[in-house]
Design a protein around this motif. Structure first.
Motif, short mmCIF file in Angstrom:
data_model
loop_
_atom_site.label_atom_id
_atom_site.label_comp_id
_atom_site.label_asym_id
_atom_site.label_seq_id
_atom_site.Cartn_x
_atom_site.Cartn_y
_atom_site.Cartn_z
N LEU A 125 43.61 64.57 23.64
CA LEU A 125 44.61 63.69 23.02
C LEU A 125 45.33 64.42 21.89
N GLY A 126 44.57 65.16 21.08
CA GLY A 126 45.20 65.94 20.02
C GLY A 126 46.12 67.01 20.57
N GLY A 127 45.71 67.69 21.65
CA GLY A 127 46.56 68.70 22.26
C GLY A 127 47.84 68.12 22.82
N LEU A 159 54.33 81.87 21.33
CA LEU A 159 53.10 81.42 21.97
C LEU A 159 52.00 81.16 20.93
N SER A 160 51.88 82.04 19.93
CA SER A 160 50.88 81.84 18.88
C SER A 160 51.16 80.57 18.09
N VAL A 166 48.21 73.37 18.92
CA VAL A 166 47.28 72.68 19.81
C VAL A 166 45.86 72.71 19.24
N LEU A 167 45.43 73.87 18.73
CA LEU A 167 44.08 73.97 18.18
C LEU A 167 43.92 73.12 16.93
N VAL A 168 44.91 73.15 16.06
CA VAL A 168 44.82 72.35 14.82
C VAL A 168 44.76 70.87 15.14
N PHE A 169 45.62 70.40 16.02
CA PHE A 169 45.62 68.99 16.38
C PHE A 169 44.34 68.62 17.12
N VAL A 222 52.65 63.10 11.46
CA VAL A 222 52.24 62.88 12.85
C VAL A 222 50.78 63.26 13.05
N LEU A 223 50.31 64.29 12.34
CA LEU A 223 48.91 64.68 12.45
C LEU A 223 48.01 63.79 11.60
N ALA A 224 48.43 63.46 10.38
CA ALA A 224 47.56 62.74 9.45
C ALA A 224 47.36 61.28 9.85
#
Length: 264
Positions: A125-127, A159-160, A166-169, A222-224
């Motif tokens: 879901l985060g990704g 790409l990075s 994706v990893l952070v979310f 959006v993340l918080a």
């Protein structure tokens, strides 16, 4: 098992993981053009941006470029490896579990499977949320480019940037699983979480501002916001668990006969 037997088992499981990764990386190489097109569409569809690359049907604004003769090969290989790692995740995750599970008790295995069943959908879901906000974050950053300058985004950097989002979310969405786990093992009570909720929400927003690659208010919010909702969901689960635990303790105490000695 003896130490040597453990090492042999570890070697076998690592070989299985490497073999599965090689097969899925080959599949990723066959499909890397489609994956690259899926990733590059958000950047190439930004309006009002002029890149230094040659505009074409694949990227009309010319924003994405490759620098160096080996850059196309490196980018294709990284995309193939990423796709292979994702496709091989059922294999290597099972191998990790199969290596660890024999050393766990029955209730520990049950908790491990339960947490895995909750953690995988939350990471996905985060990704997905990261992919949804990705073009908006790119548009915000590209909009800061002065009109007299062209903008170029190297393929490796692009790409990075995407993988980091994706990893952070994805990892951030694992917060409720961690909180529930700490509550189940008795380290963190629901009452303490309720006392700390203001500080935790503040820390979530600070983490979102630092961890997101863009740092803009839109991506941070959006993340918080979902993490805050997941935190309150974890708080509700912890509250129910603590109430059931207290009720079981009360029922156990009421069932004791004060005139009967307890067993040692």
């Amino acid at each position: 098992m003896q130490l040597a037997e453990h090492l042999r088992e570890l070697r076998t499981r690592l070989l299985v993981c490497v073999g599965a990764l090689l097969v899925t990386t080959v599949l990723g190489w066959l499909a890397h053009d489609q994956v690259l097109q899926l990733l590059s569409d958000p950047a190439c569809s930004i309006k009002g941006i002029h890149g230094v690359g040659q505009p074409g049907p694949g990227c009309p604004n010319g924003l994405l470029v490759n620098q160096g003769i080996l850059a196309p090969l490196s980018l294709s290989f990284k995309i193939s490896m990423t796709v292979g790692l994702v496709l091989a995740s059922p294999v290597w995750s099972y191998q990790v579990w199969a290596f660890v599970a024999p050393g766990l008790y029955k209730h520990e295995k049950r908790f491990g499977l339960g947490f895995t069943a909750a953690a995988v959908p939350l990471f996905c879901l985060g990704g997905y949320l990261a992919y949804w906000v990705f073009p908006k974050a790119l548009a915000v950053l590209a909009g800061l480019n002065p009109g007299s300058f062209s903008l170029a985004l190297p393929g490796d950097e692009f790409l990075s940037f995407f993988l980091r989002m994706v990893l952070v979310f994805g990892i951030s969405f694992e917060l409720p699983v961690l909180l529930v786990a700490l509550n189940l093992i008795g380290v963190l009570s629901a009452a303490r979480l309720r006392r700390w909720w203001r500080a935790i929400v503040m820390l979530i927003f600070v983490f979102s501002a630092v961890a997101t690659p863009t740092g803009d208010p839109l991506t941070m919010t959006v993340l918080a916001a979902p993490i805050c909702l997941l935190f309150f969901g974890a708080l509700a689960v912890a509250t129910l668990h603590d109430r059931r635990k207290a009720q079981r303790a009360a029922d156990s105490d009421s069932a004791l006969d004060p005139d009967t000695a307890s067993q040692i």
